[in-house]
Enzyme design. Structure first.
Site, short mmCIF file in Angstrom:
data_model
loop_
_atom_site.label_atom_id
_atom_site.label_comp_id
_atom_site.label_asym_id
_atom_site.label_seq_id
_atom_site.Cartn_x
_atom_site.Cartn_y
_atom_site.Cartn_z
N LYS A 73 1.99 -2.60 50.80
CA LYS A 73 0.97 -2.94 51.66
C LYS A 73 0.22 -4.09 51.19
O LYS A 73 -0.19 -4.27 49.98
CB LYS A 73 0.33 -1.68 52.14
N SER A 148 -2.83 1.78 59.91
CA SER A 148 -2.85 0.19 59.81
C SER A 148 -1.59 0.02 58.66
O SER A 148 -1.41 -1.29 58.74
CB SER A 148 -4.14 0.01 59.16
N SER A 172 -3.83 5.77 58.17
CA SER A 172 -2.88 4.63 58.14
C SER A 172 -1.74 4.57 57.45
O SER A 172 -0.79 3.87 57.49
CB SER A 172 -3.98 3.70 57.46
#
Lengths: 481, 95
Positions: A73, A148, A172
């Site tokens: 990420k 997210s 997330s």
């Protein structure tokens, strides 16, 4: 060998062990898969095959992930690689050091493979708040992948990565895992070092694994978990043998079903899938009991006060001085701060900084921030009561609905915030939880269930999840791309 | 609400356009109305101490040892503007 990209890390490690394949072949296969499908999914912000191949040439002699590509990420620092939190304000930022999890992955032979898209600074539940482009759901590209960590979930789901790393502040990791039909875990707060994770809300953030099955998730967590003197909130508790917890046996395990997570009006297909999962585990010998987490209805309110307050403070560092974006021709220092931040942050980041600054400001602190901190304690107490009563884990749906349409909630921040109602309490309490596939809607969208455990009892979650997975085949389905 | 948003944006050092002030004012009204349920519906006088962290908080000390730090050129590599071994910013003290 064809279709290496579709295999799990466990399967690939078996082939590597037998010298049937080489790490370079895995990289070639996964990279060409990404080349062919990421045009549709847009899960990667950056992906560089040559760098991955160069890493494959200098692998340690042995390692638990030797030769396995892992996507990262974009809010986790990788030395010398663009790390932007999908924000314009960090455009061009290349960290001078590795996050602790990246160091651990490298020393176990994992190949850092691309940076994945996300909601800017992890602010969002749909990946639409990326300042670059939205990521789309591999099961239906008119829908969002969740957020997210939407990029990490989508690239694992679409076989563009073997595994991925994400971060979870209010769901997330788990919510996009659920919406993309993969496994994702938020470990106990303090289980994994946050050093090198660009902070959103420091008392809630935790790094965790995305994987195609439970075994891979357990393997990846064993690599990244552990105390780190560089993160004063990491906890010095030994890391158990998670792979040893993978037993297809839940006899005598006590699973709590919280009534607050099964409410009238919830999505019927989601509810049915979760109830069938409960029945399956009961059939395998688990004891299923009704429990209550009475302060659940306050979790979203508590979260959006505390998380934004912490974010407003953490994001003060983006001021145009040391790194990232700076506005053109500032008249003076204040002008530089205000325009740099006004131009560099996206709408949701500004909204959250404003809200967080407001709840911390003089005159409002007691009514909002302090009150939320007290209710947070009540939410944590709810979980402690359930585990004290003898429950080994708690089972709920991960998300109240399957993946929603692109644009469906983007104009209304509150409705977007409410899509996190089943995942937020876990971060407030600090306990671990995982999401795994437990069915599909009639229209073919994945449904996920969440298993929540007591502090540092990730092993029990892997045990229950492995039992469920061994008796179902949802995890074997792949989106058609 | 618009005055509050302008005031808070100033505290947070973010320049907002008039359009953003209007939009955020409406949206924050809605969000604050929602989170105010903590005050409307829940009386917790004395029931719970505030919680700032999942684990019992205590200071975490390490040995005070000299260790290598990042070289200046690596630290400055990301600077929007630099001069020598320094970050360059607009004049701070007005003449």
């Amino acid at each position: 060998m064809d279709n290496l990209y579709s295999l799990t890390a466990g399967e690939l490690l078996g082939l590597l062990d037998k010298k049937t394949i080489k790490p370079e072949e895995i990289i070639e296969s996964v990279y060409s898969r990404a080349q062919s499908v990421d045009k549709k999914i847009k899960g990667y912000l950056n992906l560089d095959k040559e760098k991955a191949l160069a890493r494959a040439k200098s692998l340690p002699a042995s390692g638990r992930l030797r030769g396995i590509p892992v996507a990262i990420k974009d809010n986790i620092c990788v030395e010398g690689e663009l790390t932007t939190c999908a924000s314009k304000i960090l455009r061009g930022f290349k960290p001078p050091y590795d996050a602790t999890v990246i160091g651990k992955l490298k020393s176990e032979g994992a190949i850092i493979f691309g940076k994945t898209n996300m909601d800017e600074f992890a602010f969002g539940s749909s990946c639409e708040n990326s300042s670059y482009f939205p990521t789309l759901n591999p099961w239906d590209t008119s829908r969002i992948p969740g957020g997210s960590s939407g990029g990490s979930a989508a690239v694992v789901s679409a076989d563009e990565a073997v595994m991925a790393i994400g971060s979870d502040t209010g769901g997330s990791i788990r919510q996009p895992a659920s919406l993309c039909g993969v496994v994702g875990m938020k470990p106990t707060y303090g289980r994994v070092s946050r050093y090198g994770l660009i902070a959103f809300a420091s008392s809630l953030d935790q790094i965790g694994p995305f994987a195609k099955d439970i075994k891979d998730a357990a393997l990846l967590l064993s690599v990244i978990a552990g105390f780190d003197e560089k993160d004063s909130t990491s906890v010095n508790v030994p890391v158990p043998d998670y792979l040893g917890c993978l037993k297809n046996d839940v006899k005598g395990m006590k699973i709590g079903i919280p009534k607050e997570y099964f409410v009238p009006g919830m999505d019927k297909e989601v509810e049915a899938a979760a109830r069938e999962a409960i029945a399956l585990l009961k059939g395998k010998g688990a004891q299923v009991v009704d429990v209550s987490l009475p302060h659940t209805e306050y979790a979203v309110a508590v979260y959006y006060i505390l998380a934004t307050a912490e974010a407003s403070s953490n994001l003060a560092r983006f001021d145009g001085v040391q790194f990232g974006y700076r506005c053109e021709d500032p008249a003076n220092l204040l002008d530089m701060y205000e325009r740099t931040r006004g131009e560099g942050f996206g709408a949701e980041a500004k909204r959250r900084i404003i809200l967080g600054t407001y709840v911390l400001s003089s005159g409002y602190y007691d009514a909002y921030y302090l009150k939320a901190q007290k209710v947070r304690m009540l939410i944590k107490n709810d979980f402690e009561q359930v585990f004290k009563s003898g429950c080994d884990c708690i089972l709920t749906p991960t998300s109240p609905t399957p993946a929603f349409k692109v644009g469906e909630k983007s104009a209304d921040p509150l409705s977007m915030y409410l899509s996190d109602i089943f995942t937020i309490s876990v971060n407030l309490a600090g306990v671990p939880a995982l999401s795994m596939p437990c069915g599909f809607t009639k229209s073919g969208l994945p449904i996920g269930m969440q298993l929540i455990g007591n502090f540092f009892e990730e092993g029990k979650l892997f045990n229950a999840a492995y039992t469920y997975e061994s008796n179902t085949d949802w995890h074997k389905r792949s989106p058609e791309l | 609400m618009e005055d509050k948003v302008r005031y808070v944006a100033r505290l947070a050092r973010i320049k907002l356009t008039d359009g953003e002030v209007g939009l955020f004012s409406r949206q924050l009204d809605g969000i604050l109305g929602y989170v105010d349920k903590l005050n409307r519906k829940l009386d917790i006088q004395g029931k719970a101490p505030p919680m700032s962290h999942p684990h019992e908080a205590s200071n975490s000390f390490r040995a005070d040892e000299v260790k290598p730090s990042l070289p200046p050129e690596k630290v400055l590599a990301n600077a929007p503007q630099k001069k020598g071994d320094f970050f360059k910013v607009p004049r701070i003290i007005e003449e």
